[in-house]
Write a protein that holds these residues in place. Structure first.
Motif, mmCIF file in Angstrom:
data_model
loop_
_atom_site.group_PDB
_atom_site.id
_atom_site.type_symbol
_atom_site.label_atom_id
_atom_site.label_comp_id
_atom_site.label_asym_id
_atom_site.label_seq_id
_atom_site.Cartn_x
_atom_site.Cartn_y
_atom_site.Cartn_z
ATOM 1 N N ALA A 1 0.945 -1.258 0.040
ATOM 2 C CA ALA A 1 -0.060 -0.023 -0.013
ATOM 3 C C ALA A 1 0.901 1.273 0.154
ATOM 4 O O ALA A 1 2.171 1.297 0.402
ATOM 5 C CB ALA A 1 -1.043 -0.119 1.244
ATOM 6 N N LEU A 2 0.376 2.496 -0.319
ATOM 7 C CA LEU A 2 1.078 3.598 -0.232
ATOM 8 C C LEU A 2 0.890 4.247 1.080
ATOM 9 O O LEU A 2 -0.129 4.155 1.693
ATOM 10 C CB LEU A 2 0.520 4.482 -1.410
ATOM 11 C CG LEU A 2 0.494 3.975 -2.754
ATOM 12 C CD1 LEU A 2 -0.178 4.890 -3.833
ATOM 13 C CD2 LEU A 2 1.939 3.606 -3.068
ATOM 14 N N PRO A 3 2.039 5.149 1.218
ATOM 15 C CA PRO A 3 1.770 6.011 2.761
ATOM 16 C C PRO A 3 0.492 6.957 2.476
ATOM 17 O O PRO A 3 0.316 7.285 1.407
ATOM 18 C CB PRO A 3 3.281 6.836 2.574
ATOM 19 C CG PRO A 3 4.119 5.936 1.649
ATOM 20 C CD PRO A 3 3.322 5.380 0.753
ATOM 21 N N GLY A 4 -0.283 6.992 3.773
ATOM 22 C CA GLY A 4 -1.463 7.809 3.766
ATOM 23 C C GLY A 4 -2.618 7.030 3.657
ATOM 24 O O GLY A 4 -3.606 7.492 3.621
ATOM 25 N N GLU A 5 -2.434 5.789 2.955
ATOM 26 C CA GLU A 5 -3.642 5.093 2.775
ATOM 27 C C GLU A 5 -4.255 4.356 3.941
ATOM 28 O O GLU A 5 -3.277 4.293 4.866
ATOM 29 C CB GLU A 5 -3.591 4.180 1.710
ATOM 30 C CG GLU A 5 -3.352 4.532 0.210
ATOM 31 C CD GLU A 5 -3.525 3.370 -0.914
ATOM 32 O OE1 GLU A 5 -4.448 3.328 -1.699
ATOM 33 O OE2 GLU A 5 -2.767 2.401 -0.706
ATOM 34 N N ILE A 6 -5.561 4.088 4.154
ATOM 35 C CA ILE A 6 -5.856 3.525 5.217
ATOM 36 C C ILE A 6 -5.888 1.919 5.155
ATOM 37 O O ILE A 6 -6.517 1.468 3.994
ATOM 38 C CB ILE A 6 -7.350 3.903 5.826
ATOM 39 C CG1 ILE A 6 -7.528 5.483 6.082
ATOM 40 C CG2 ILE A 6 -7.781 3.163 6.706
ATOM 41 C CD1 ILE A 6 -8.908 5.803 6.346
ATOM 42 N N VAL A 7 -5.183 1.283 5.980
ATOM 43 C CA VAL A 7 -5.009 -0.181 5.683
ATOM 44 C C VAL A 7 -5.656 -0.926 6.891
ATOM 45 O O VAL A 7 -5.663 -0.557 8.016
ATOM 46 C CB VAL A 7 -3.462 -0.379 5.625
ATOM 47 C CG1 VAL A 7 -2.840 0.389 4.302
ATOM 48 C CG2 VAL A 7 -2.795 0.042 6.891
ATOM 49 N N GLY B 1 11.507 3.755 8.912
ATOM 50 C CA GLY B 1 10.674 2.840 8.454
ATOM 51 C C GLY B 1 9.091 2.764 8.314
ATOM 52 O O GLY B 1 8.689 3.998 8.589
ATOM 53 N N TRP B 2 8.329 1.726 8.312
ATOM 54 C CA TRP B 2 6.960 1.957 8.174
ATOM 55 C C TRP B 2 6.380 2.171 9.414
ATOM 56 O O TRP B 2 7.017 1.663 10.386
ATOM 57 C CB TRP B 2 6.330 0.651 7.523
ATOM 58 C CG TRP B 2 6.621 0.407 6.105
ATOM 59 C CD1 TRP B 2 7.704 -0.266 5.659
ATOM 60 C CD2 TRP B 2 6.063 0.997 5.052
ATOM 61 N NE1 TRP B 2 7.866 -0.321 4.207
ATOM 62 C CE2 TRP B 2 6.761 0.698 3.669
ATOM 63 C CE3 TRP B 2 5.136 2.198 4.870
ATOM 64 C CZ2 TRP B 2 6.490 1.026 2.557
ATOM 65 C CZ3 TRP B 2 4.798 2.487 3.536
ATOM 66 C CH2 TRP B 2 5.402 2.092 2.315
ATOM 67 N N LEU B 3 5.062 2.616 9.640
ATOM 68 C CA LEU B 3 4.507 2.897 10.752
ATOM 69 C C LEU B 3 3.083 3.016 10.639
ATOM 70 O O LEU B 3 2.385 3.081 9.392
ATOM 71 C CB LEU B 3 4.944 4.023 11.705
ATOM 72 C CG LEU B 3 5.298 5.278 11.129
ATOM 73 C CD1 LEU B 3 4.153 6.238 10.867
ATOM 74 C CD2 LEU B 3 6.252 6.080 11.772
ATOM 75 N N LEU C 1 -1.471 4.074 6.999
ATOM 76 C CA LEU C 1 0.188 3.810 6.781
ATOM 77 C C LEU C 1 0.764 5.039 6.616
ATOM 78 O O LEU C 1 0.357 5.859 5.940
ATOM 79 C CB LEU C 1 -0.166 3.033 5.514
ATOM 80 C CG LEU C 1 1.270 2.189 5.356
ATOM 81 C CD1 LEU C 1 1.618 1.172 6.220
ATOM 82 C CD2 LEU C 1 1.126 1.571 3.908
ATOM 83 N N ASP C 2 1.919 4.842 7.064
ATOM 84 C CA ASP C 2 2.832 6.143 7.022
ATOM 85 C C ASP C 2 4.239 5.356 7.015
ATOM 86 O O ASP C 2 4.682 4.261 7.340
ATOM 87 C CB ASP C 2 2.763 7.077 8.016
ATOM 88 C CG ASP C 2 3.147 8.595 7.565
ATOM 89 O OD1 ASP C 2 3.769 8.472 6.565
ATOM 90 O OD2 ASP C 2 3.072 9.322 8.204
#
Lengths: 213, 213
Positions: free
Chosen positions: B152-158, B177-179, B171-172
């Motif tokens: 998924a892309l940063p900023g999407e709700i996952v 790294g990812w958070l 998602l960010d």
DNA sequence: CCGTTTGGAGTACAAATGTTCACTTTTAGC
DNA sequence: GCTAAAAGTGAACATTTGTACTCCAAACGG
């Protein structure tokens, strides 16, 4: 009775009878239902479930009824019960390290309609314009599910015709009569001049996210 | 016969027996189906549709089939077709004093599932627990529509699996790294220890209102 | 090892089913 | 109004339906 993996022939005499074969029958039923949206008659079920006798079908159905997967209409017809659809909504918990939940092909068969619409003949949809109900978490672009009815209770979110335009507001009443409250301080309370033209009550909401992506 | 788009009343003066009384039969069927999730046998349909003969039932069903509301299984059973689940979308404007402007021509229909589901085979539903995403206007009890995918892309709700439990977050990623960000200051940002176990992206939302009433 | 429970097979039958056909009533076009 | 098409009725009938019944074999629990 088992089915030959290659020929599909029934292998007689092979034991498979155990209490835990009911889940298998249930899966067959769910798959069929996913395709056709009906529970067919005993003879067809006999073929679907790979049973040899209709009486066995009756026993399977009765067992599934006791387990809460099926129920019967007042006329005696078999219909899926609430539990029948449970697996179509993902469970809350996942095994760590195995993040893919059941990926069975039937997930989509839970029509969102079933979730949102109770009385199809009196239900219609309306796209929300403006942010006057943001306090109730209804936003521009949301689609509200409206059940048509001429009356409503104070506190319900309703759709009404005001000056020839449909509007979504919360219904309320005070000493002076009915009023339509926006849930956003930037908008004024509406007090219908004449009779309140009520179109219906908002019973649900559908929102598309990720619109641009 | 026409049906008043707002009140649902049958428009008076229009004779009962005409090709356009089929909408009335359809409504009866839809309501029954919404309750029991099956199309019953002719004799029961005869009662539901208030007809006097079973043969008339057959003709009604055949007409609805030609109109695309019903179809038949290979075994000949009647089942609802796609159009059976479509809903009317109300126009935004109503004539003052005469709130029934749009004739059939102006009314469009929409399948709720089409609105919310793009890729049925990869879509599943998840009921939201907790209020950690209240800032994104997703609340306890809402049903989110999830499209399964591993990235998924940063900023999407996952939807992700954290400690063996599914959770909805935004998602960010930053330098480390990812958070996973909740949209509620009362909850902590999650930083997955190992790999991020992504289940899918939230593409829509369904909410039932008026639950208690 | 033996009795009990359980899941299914097979048979039988009254009741219900879906369709056909000829007929009547209503509607719509002219 | 008259007429043809559309919508509905009612009877007939072969088929299918759901269920009750008996019987059977495997699984289970000491």
């Amino acid at each position: 009775m088992l089915i030959h993996p290659l020929t599909g022939a029934l292998l007689p005499g092979v034991p498979m009878r155990t209490a835990s074969s009911d889940p298998h029958y249930l899966s067959c039923l769910q798959d069929y239902y996913a395709r056709w949206r009906c529970i067919p008659a005993y003879e067809k079920l006999r073929r679907i479930l790979h049973l040899a006798s209709r009486s066995a079908v009756g026993k399977v159905l009765e067992r599934l009824r006791l387990q809460g997967f099926l129920e019967r209409t007042p006329d005696g017809d078999w219909v899926p019960a609430r539990r029948f659809f449970e697996r179509f909504v993902a469970g809350q918990h996942v095994q760590a390290g195995q993040p893919a939940p059941d990926t069975e092909a039937g997930l989509t068969t839970l029509l969102l309609d079933d979730l949102l619409v109770e009385t199809p003949s009196r239900t219609l949809l309306l796209t929300v314009r403006g942010d006057s109900m943001s306090g109730a978490n209804i936003f521009e672009g949301d689609v509200v599910i409206v059940e048509r009815q001429a009356t409503a209770l104070p506190g319900e979110i309703v759709v009404a015709a005001v000056d020839g335009e449909l509007t979504v507001k919360r219904l309320d009443r005070d000493a002076e009569g009915w009023l339509l409250r926006p849930e956003n301080p930037a908008y004024p309370v509406l007090r219908p001049a004449g009779a309140l033209e009520l179109m219906g009550v908002v019973t649900g909401l559908a929102r598309r996210l990720r619109r641009g992506a």
